[in-house]
Motif scaffolding. Sequence first.
Motif, short mmCIF file in Angstrom:
data_model
loop_
_atom_site.label_atom_id
_atom_site.label_comp_id
_atom_site.label_asym_id
_atom_site.label_seq_id
_atom_site.Cartn_x
_atom_site.Cartn_y
_atom_site.Cartn_z
N LYS A 8 0.84 -1.21 0.00
CA LYS A 8 0.00 0.00 0.00
C LYS A 8 0.87 1.25 0.00
CE LYS A 8 -4.08 2.15 1.31
NZ LYS A 8 -5.47 1.93 1.46
N ALA A 9 1.97 1.24 0.73
CA ALA A 9 2.89 2.39 0.74
C ALA A 9 3.47 2.63 -0.65
CB ALA A 9 4.00 2.17 1.76
N LEU A 10 3.86 1.56 -1.34
CA LEU A 10 4.36 1.68 -2.71
C LEU A 10 3.28 2.23 -3.64
CD1 LEU A 10 6.33 -1.68 -2.99
CD2 LEU A 10 7.32 0.62 -2.88
N ALA A 11 2.06 1.72 -3.48
CA ALA A 11 0.94 2.19 -4.30
C ALA A 11 0.69 3.67 -4.05
CB ALA A 11 -0.32 1.37 -4.00
N SER A 51 3.69 -12.28 -5.35
CA SER A 51 3.09 -11.77 -4.11
C SER A 51 2.82 -10.27 -4.23
CB SER A 51 4.03 -12.03 -2.94
OG SER A 51 3.58 -11.42 -1.76
N LEU A 52 3.76 -9.53 -4.81
CA LEU A 52 3.60 -8.10 -4.99
C LEU A 52 2.44 -7.79 -5.93
CD1 LEU A 52 4.76 -5.31 -4.31
CD2 LEU A 52 6.34 -5.60 -6.22
N SER A 53 2.38 -8.50 -7.04
CA SER A 53 1.29 -8.29 -8.00
C SER A 53 -0.06 -8.58 -7.37
CB SER A 53 1.49 -9.17 -9.24
OG SER A 53 2.63 -8.76 -9.95
N LYS A 58 -5.06 -6.64 -4.37
CA LYS A 58 -5.84 -6.61 -3.12
C LYS A 58 -5.99 -5.19 -2.58
CE LYS A 58 -4.92 -11.25 -1.44
NZ LYS A 58 -4.25 -12.07 -0.42
N VAL A 59 -4.89 -4.45 -2.53
CA VAL A 59 -4.99 -3.10 -1.95
C VAL A 59 -5.74 -2.14 -2.86
CG1 VAL A 59 -2.91 -3.38 -0.53
CG2 VAL A 59 -2.74 -2.21 -2.72
N PHE A 71 -5.88 2.26 -11.51
CA PHE A 71 -4.45 2.55 -11.60
C PHE A 71 -3.64 1.58 -10.75
CE2 PHE A 71 -0.76 4.79 -9.79
CZ PHE A 71 -0.04 5.03 -10.95
N VAL A 72 -4.06 1.37 -9.51
CA VAL A 72 -3.34 0.47 -8.61
C VAL A 72 -3.44 -0.97 -9.11
CG1 VAL A 72 -3.18 -0.43 -6.25
CG2 VAL A 72 -3.54 2.01 -6.63
#
Length: 91
Positions: A8-11, A51-53, A58-59, A71-72
Motif C-alpha cells: 500500500k505504501a508503494l501504491a 506476491s507483490l502483483s 488486493k490493496v 491505476f493500482v
Amino acid sequence: MIPLEVIKALANVAIITQFSSWAELDEDAAVQMLEQMAGDLQMLGPDDLASLSEGFRKVSESYREAEVRQFVWELPSALGLENDEEDADLD
C-alpha cells in the motif's frame, strides 16, 4: 510474502506521482523515482513478484475512486512486474 502495508505504501507513492499536478511535483524527479522503483522491484524473485502483483490487486480495492483503483490494479503491468497478458481488467 510481502506485507500489504508495504505494498500500500508503494501504491501511495505511485498514486501521488500519477495524480499530482506538475505544479505540485517535479515531473522529471517523479518519473525518475518511479523508474528507479520499478527497476528495484523487478529484481525480486518470481515468488515475491507474484506476491507483490497479488498485493497490488488486493490493496486496489481499498481506494474509493474508480480511477485510482484501476491505476493500482494495473501497477504490476505498468511497473514491468508481469506480462500484459496477466493484466486483467478490474471491471
